[in-house]
Design an enzyme around this catalytic site. Structure first.
Site, PDB file in Angstrom:
ATOM      1  N   GLY A 283       2.208   2.430  10.795  1.00 25.71           N
ATOM      2  CA  GLY A 283       3.142   3.537  10.603  1.00 25.71           C
ATOM      3  C   GLY A 283       3.811   3.993  11.890  1.00 25.71           C
ATOM      4  O   GLY A 283       4.439   5.044  11.929  1.00 25.71           O
TER       5      GLY A 283
ATOM      6  N   HIS B 256      -9.674   1.152   4.681  1.00 29.04           N
ATOM      7  CA  HIS B 256      -8.370   1.324   5.330  1.00 29.04           C
ATOM      8  C   HIS B 256      -8.536   2.293   6.509  1.00 29.04           C
ATOM      9  O   HIS B 256      -9.318   3.230   6.448  1.00 29.04           O
ATOM     10  CB  HIS B 256      -7.339   1.861   4.330  1.00 29.04           C
ATOM     11  CG  HIS B 256      -5.966   1.858   4.930  1.00 29.04           C
ATOM     12  ND1 HIS B 256      -5.511   2.891   5.725  1.00 29.04           N
ATOM     13  CD2 HIS B 256      -4.981   0.929   4.915  1.00 29.04           C
ATOM     14  CE1 HIS B 256      -4.289   2.584   6.147  1.00 29.04           C
ATOM     15  NE2 HIS B 256      -3.949   1.397   5.676  1.00 29.04           N
TER      16      HIS B 256
ATOM     17  N   GLY C 206       2.729  -1.062   4.380  1.00 27.38           N
ATOM     18  CA  GLY C 206       2.749   0.359   4.049  1.00 27.38           C
ATOM     19  C   GLY C 206       4.169   0.833   3.829  1.00 27.38           C
ATOM     20  O   GLY C 206       4.745   0.659   2.749  1.00 27.38           O
ATOM     21  N   GLY C 207       4.763   1.406   4.873  1.00 26.44           N
ATOM     22  CA  GLY C 207       6.103   2.003   4.775  1.00 26.44           C
ATOM     23  C   GLY C 207       7.125   1.130   4.065  1.00 26.44           C
ATOM     24  O   GLY C 207       7.838   1.601   3.172  1.00 26.44           O
TER      25      GLY C 207
ATOM     26  N   SER D 134       3.186  -1.965  10.536  1.00 30.47           N
ATOM     27  CA  SER D 134       4.635  -2.001  10.783  1.00 30.47           C
ATOM     28  C   SER D 134       5.267  -3.361  10.501  1.00 30.47           C
ATOM     29  O   SER D 134       6.159  -3.804  11.230  1.00 30.47           O
ATOM     30  CB  SER D 134       4.966  -1.519  12.200  1.00 30.47           C
ATOM     31  OG  SER D 134       4.541  -0.180  12.371  1.00 30.47           O
TER      32      SER D 134
ATOM     33  N   ASN E 282       0.865  -1.184   0.000  1.00 33.54           N
ATOM     34  CA  ASN E 282       0.000   0.000   0.000  1.00 33.54           C
ATOM     35  C   ASN E 282       0.901   1.233   0.000  1.00 33.54           C
ATOM     36  O   ASN E 282       1.467   1.599   1.028  1.00 33.54           O
ATOM     37  CB  ASN E 282      -0.891  -0.049   1.256  1.00 33.54           C
ATOM     38  CG  ASN E 282      -1.744   1.190   1.404  1.00 33.54           C
ATOM     39  OD1 ASN E 282      -1.810   2.033   0.495  1.00 33.54           O
ATOM     40  ND2 ASN E 282      -2.407   1.317   2.544  1.00 33.54           N
ATOM     41  N   TRP E 283       1.024   1.839  -1.169  1.00 31.92           N
ATOM     42  CA  TRP E 283       1.960   2.968  -1.302  1.00 31.92           C
ATOM     43  C   TRP E 283       1.393   4.256  -0.708  1.00 31.92           C
ATOM     44  O   TRP E 283       2.104   5.247  -0.582  1.00 31.92           O
ATOM     45  CB  TRP E 283       2.330   3.187  -2.783  1.00 31.92           C
ATOM     46  CG  TRP E 283       3.044   2.025  -3.420  1.00 31.92           C
ATOM     47  CD1 TRP E 283       3.388   0.826  -2.828  1.00 31.92           C
ATOM     48  CD2 TRP E 283       3.524   1.941  -4.775  1.00 31.92           C
ATOM     49  NE1 TRP E 283       4.033   0.015  -3.722  1.00 31.92           N
ATOM     50  CE2 TRP E 283       4.133   0.672  -4.932  1.00 31.92           C
ATOM     51  CE3 TRP E 283       3.487   2.816  -5.878  1.00 31.92           C
ATOM     52  CZ2 TRP E 283       4.703   0.265  -6.144  1.00 31.92           C
ATOM     53  CZ3 TRP E 283       4.057   2.404  -7.083  1.00 31.92           C
ATOM     54  CH2 TRP E 283       4.661   1.145  -7.213  1.00 31.92           C
ATOM     55  N   LYS E 284       0.122   4.250  -0.367  1.00 31.68           N
ATOM     56  CA  LYS E 284      -0.537   5.425   0.232  1.00 31.68           C
ATOM     57  C   LYS E 284      -0.307   6.669  -0.638  1.00 31.68           C
ATOM     58  O   LYS E 284      -0.210   6.557  -1.855  1.00 31.68           O
ATOM     59  CB  LYS E 284      -0.077   5.618   1.671  1.00 31.68           C
ATOM     60  CG  LYS E 284      -0.242   4.342   2.503  1.00 31.68           C
ATOM     61  CD  LYS E 284      -0.090   4.546   3.980  1.00 31.68           C
ATOM     62  CE  LYS E 284      -0.287   3.216   4.692  1.00 31.68           C
ATOM     63  NZ  LYS E 284      -0.287   3.340   6.139  1.00 31.68           N
TER      64      LYS E 284
ATOM     65  N   GLU F 273      -5.643  -4.802  10.679  1.00 38.77           N
ATOM     66  CA  GLU F 273      -4.611  -3.783  10.874  1.00 38.77           C
ATOM     67  C   GLU F 273      -4.923  -2.979  12.127  1.00 38.77           C
ATOM     68  O   GLU F 273      -5.703  -2.013  12.068  1.00 38.77           O
ATOM     69  CB  GLU F 273      -4.575  -2.839   9.672  1.00 38.77           C
ATOM     70  CG  GLU F 273      -4.341  -3.533   8.347  1.00 38.77           C
ATOM     71  CD  GLU F 273      -3.793  -2.571   7.311  1.00 38.77           C
ATOM     72  OE1 GLU F 273      -2.618  -2.702   6.954  1.00 38.77           O
ATOM     73  OE2 GLU F 273      -4.528  -1.662   6.889  1.00 38.77           O
TER      74      GLU F 273
ATOM     75  N   GLU G 252      -6.937   4.720   7.549  1.00 40.13           N
ATOM     76  CA  GLU G 252      -6.776   6.152   7.259  1.00 40.13           C
ATOM     77  C   GLU G 252      -8.031   6.712   6.598  1.00 40.13           C
ATOM     78  O   GLU G 252      -8.366   7.881   6.780  1.00 40.13           O
ATOM     79  CB  GLU G 252      -5.520   6.362   6.406  1.00 40.13           C
ATOM     80  CG  GLU G 252      -4.270   6.204   7.262  1.00 40.13           C
ATOM     81  CD  GLU G 252      -3.122   5.480   6.605  1.00 40.13           C
ATOM     82  OE1 GLU G 252      -3.039   5.465   5.373  1.00 40.13           O
ATOM     83  OE2 GLU G 252      -2.299   4.901   7.357  1.00 40.13           O
TER      84      GLU G 252
HETATM   85  P1  PGA Z   1       2.616   0.365   7.720  1.00 36.63           P
HETATM   86  O1  PGA Z   1       1.160   0.532   7.061  1.00 36.63           O
HETATM   87  O2  PGA Z   1       3.211  -0.898   7.190  1.00 36.63           O
HETATM   88  O3  PGA Z   1       3.380   1.603   7.303  1.00 36.63           O
HETATM   89  O4  PGA Z   1       2.405   0.299   9.203  1.00 36.63           O
HETATM   90  C1  PGA Z   1       0.323  -0.573   6.865  1.00 36.63           C
HETATM   91  C2  PGA Z   1      -0.984  -0.126   6.223  1.00 36.63           C
HETATM   92  O5  PGA Z   1      -1.482   0.948   6.545  1.00 36.63           O
HETATM   93  O6  PGA Z   1      -1.541  -0.840   5.360  1.00 36.63           O
END
Ligand code: PGA
Length: 258
Positions: A178, A100, A239-240, A218, A11-13, A172, A102
């Protein structure tokens, strides 16, 4: 050992630009070539770069899928700023994220809106990755299972048993996204087992045994293998670490060995 194919999503956000999304796509295609057969790999770039990423992956005959980070549930019309399912499909998407954290907690999406999106994605034959998970205060108040149950039951309301073949659940915990704080493999396994038991109640044991439940929050090369070794953890939503070719490839390899 289950016979569910592991799933790893990147997930590149709201990251990358035209150049960096292209080089990331090239890098991931190359670095993940050896695991493509044993793990389902999907990247979720920002909408403006979907076509570019898809065409790079196509030009390398890569099996890596491309998905949208979010889609609106209406077909078309006066919905300024939104992206429809047909548009995403047109750009080469076969999958999309729904709910998600966010979207839920920064943008303010309700469980009901998430459900409308899930149904639209499934009716449009996209694979839907439904994201659920509790906030820190909910975990501390002992409400983890309650929150997951509400988000799962409402998110999957009116979804048919057959449509569950196109659903992946991403657990999640919001406090782990994050933040560098990962759920312990035991805590994550407990939440995943609870989610699988709920799917069993809602759709029966065949569906529960087949549905992939992936962990997000994470995930990094150093913790991926112990998480993916848990019996009910079928991969991850990253994500990251998905923005670094080597990290994403190492996580994909960890899933292929799980
Ligand atoms: P993260 O994000 O790996 O940066 O914690 C995961 C996600 O939001 O899908």
């Amino acid at each position: 050992m289950s016979n569910r194919k592991p799933y790893v999503g990147g997930n590149w956000k709201m990251n990358t630009n035209s150049d960096s999304s292209s080089s990331l796509a090239r890098g991931v295609a190359e670095a993940c070539e050896s695991v493509q057969g044993s793990v389902e790999l999907v990247v979720f770039p920002p909408a403006p770069y979907l076509i570019g990423v898809r065409s790079i992956l196509n030009s390398r005959s890569s099996a890596i899928g491309v998905g949208a980070q979010d889609l609106y549930f209406e077909g078309d019309g006066a919905f300024t700023g939104e992206i429809s399912l047909a548009m995403a499909s047109d750009c080469g998407c076969t999958q999309a994220l729904a709910g998600h954290s966010e979207r839920r907690h920064v943008i303010g999406e309700s469980d009901e809106l998430v459900n409308a999106k899930v149904k639209a994605m499934l009716d449009g034959d996209l694979t839907c990755v439904l994201c659920i998970g509790e906030k820190l205060e909910e975990r501390e108040a002992g409400k983890t299972n309650e929150v997951n149950e509400r988000q799962l039951r409402t998110g999957l309301a009116d979804v048919g048993q057959r449509q569950m073949d196109n659903v992946v659940i991403a657990y999640e915990p919001v406090w782990a996204i994050g933040t560098g704080k990962t759920a312990s493999p035991e805590d994550a396994q407990e939440a995943h087992a609870h989610i699988r038991a709920l799917i069993n109640e809602m759709f029966g044991d065949d569906v529960a045994a087949r549905t992939r439940i992936i962990y997000g929050g994470s995930v990094k090369p150093s913790n991926a293998a112990t998480l993916f070794d848990q019996p009910d953890i079928d991969g991850g939503l990253i994500g990251g670490a998905s923005l670094q070719v080597e990290d994403f490839a190492a996580i994909a390899k960890a899933a292929s060995g799980a």
